[in-house]
Design a protein around this motif. Sequence first.
Motif, PDB file in Angstrom:
ATOM      1  N   ASN B 158      55.328  57.033  35.588  1.00 40.98           N
ATOM      2  CA  ASN B 158      56.618  57.148  34.922  1.00 40.98           C
ATOM      3  C   ASN B 158      57.723  57.223  35.991  1.00 40.98           C
ATOM      4  O   ASN B 158      57.565  57.931  36.991  1.00 40.98           O
ATOM      5  N   LEU B 160      60.614  58.639  35.909  1.00 33.65           N
ATOM      6  CA  LEU B 160      61.183  59.985  36.035  1.00 33.65           C
ATOM      7  C   LEU B 160      60.247  60.890  36.840  1.00 33.65           C
ATOM      8  O   LEU B 160      60.700  61.717  37.630  1.00 33.65           O
ATOM      9  N   SER B 211      67.332  61.174  32.430  1.00 31.59           N
ATOM     10  CA  SER B 211      66.546  61.635  31.275  1.00 31.59           C
ATOM     11  C   SER B 211      67.460  62.085  30.145  1.00 31.59           C
ATOM     12  O   SER B 211      67.043  62.137  28.990  1.00 31.59           O
ATOM     13  N   GLY B 215      67.484  59.336  26.810  1.00 33.35           N
ATOM     14  CA  GLY B 215      66.059  59.650  26.818  1.00 33.35           C
ATOM     15  C   GLY B 215      65.172  58.532  27.340  1.00 33.35           C
ATOM     16  O   GLY B 215      64.105  58.304  26.828  1.00 33.35           O
ATOM     17  N   ARG B 216      65.661  57.819  28.367  1.00 24.97           N
ATOM     18  CA  ARG B 216      64.818  56.759  28.936  1.00 24.97           C
ATOM     19  C   ARG B 216      63.786  57.368  29.875  1.00 24.97           C
ATOM     20  O   ARG B 216      64.005  58.405  30.466  1.00 24.97           O
ATOM     21  N   ASN B 217      62.663  56.673  30.057  1.00 21.55           N
ATOM     22  CA  ASN B 217      61.727  57.065  31.110  1.00 21.55           C
ATOM     23  C   ASN B 217      61.065  55.829  31.716  1.00 21.55           C
ATOM     24  O   ASN B 217      60.181  55.889  32.450  1.00 21.55           O
TER      25      ASN B 217
END
Lengths: 94, 217
Positions: B158, B160, B211, B215-217
């Motif tokens: 991921n 993040l 984030s 709310g993307r990752n």
Amino acid sequence: MEGTEKQRSTVRIYLDILKAAEEEGNAKPTRILQKANLPHDRMMRHVSELIKRGLLNEVNNGESRFYVITPKGQNFVKEVRRAESFLSAFGVSL
Amino acid sequence: MVNAFFLPNSLLSLIGGLVALAVSYFAHRYGRVAGGSFLRILSLGFMLLGIGLIAQASAFLFFFLDAGKISDRGVFVYGGTIIYLVLQSIAYLLIAVSYARRMQTGAVTAATAGVVVLLQNSPFLIHTYLLEFGELVLATLVALIVFQALLVYEDNKNRLSLMVLGAFSAILVAHLAKLSSSVLASGLLYLIGGIIELGGFGLLLLFVLRSGPDGRN
């Protein structure tokens, strides 16, 4: 963590119900049942809680009953998605 | 010369502290929505880290503004260093424990507990080489966090997670640089450590910003 019902947290179930209502616009209980993948009694318990918290509205037009997500519910969905994204960085799911 | 050391280090610690407090705020905010103890412990860890860094920045700033007028600098240095080291140690310990609890890695939890036992049983080391010993403890705790962040990234690939891994790796290098600066008595190396640490906090800030909005990752 969307595998078995046992593993799903209450927040995840709320999110699934609200997302179903958001996607459908005016969501009938059967559509929420399908999308949230819950038995009817459990779904109704969670839906009642969401209505009580002001996240979901029940609309009854005489012939049928459906659910509409409120602006507060839309904010809740956004916030949970952010939390989900934040948690994913640490390898944690809702 | 003294001022040239304290002012930039004060600013670096202050910015790092503010970023740590921002991460703590978001962990607390998301913890209210998501529930569970992970985010609460993480929030507390970053809060202590932020307060520790701001306390350190205040001590540096105090020296900068009052350089040469303090009658007993030794006591001030000793007290300030203890506050900074203790707060940061607890902060990194909490972050390491929250990671370890999530992953249920007994070995990491045991290693974290080992650091605490080492701290409690080394009064001679703590007294004689306070700064060196403190930096060594901090570097060990951050190394544990880096190891766990690496495992998380290996699992989910991921973006993040990669940012968090990069941030703590930079913080680890920074503490090693600060430890080396104590051993080699080099103010420049300490400043370089501070700059690298700020880079790590910059990555943490980027992670929070990425984030947050959608709310993307």
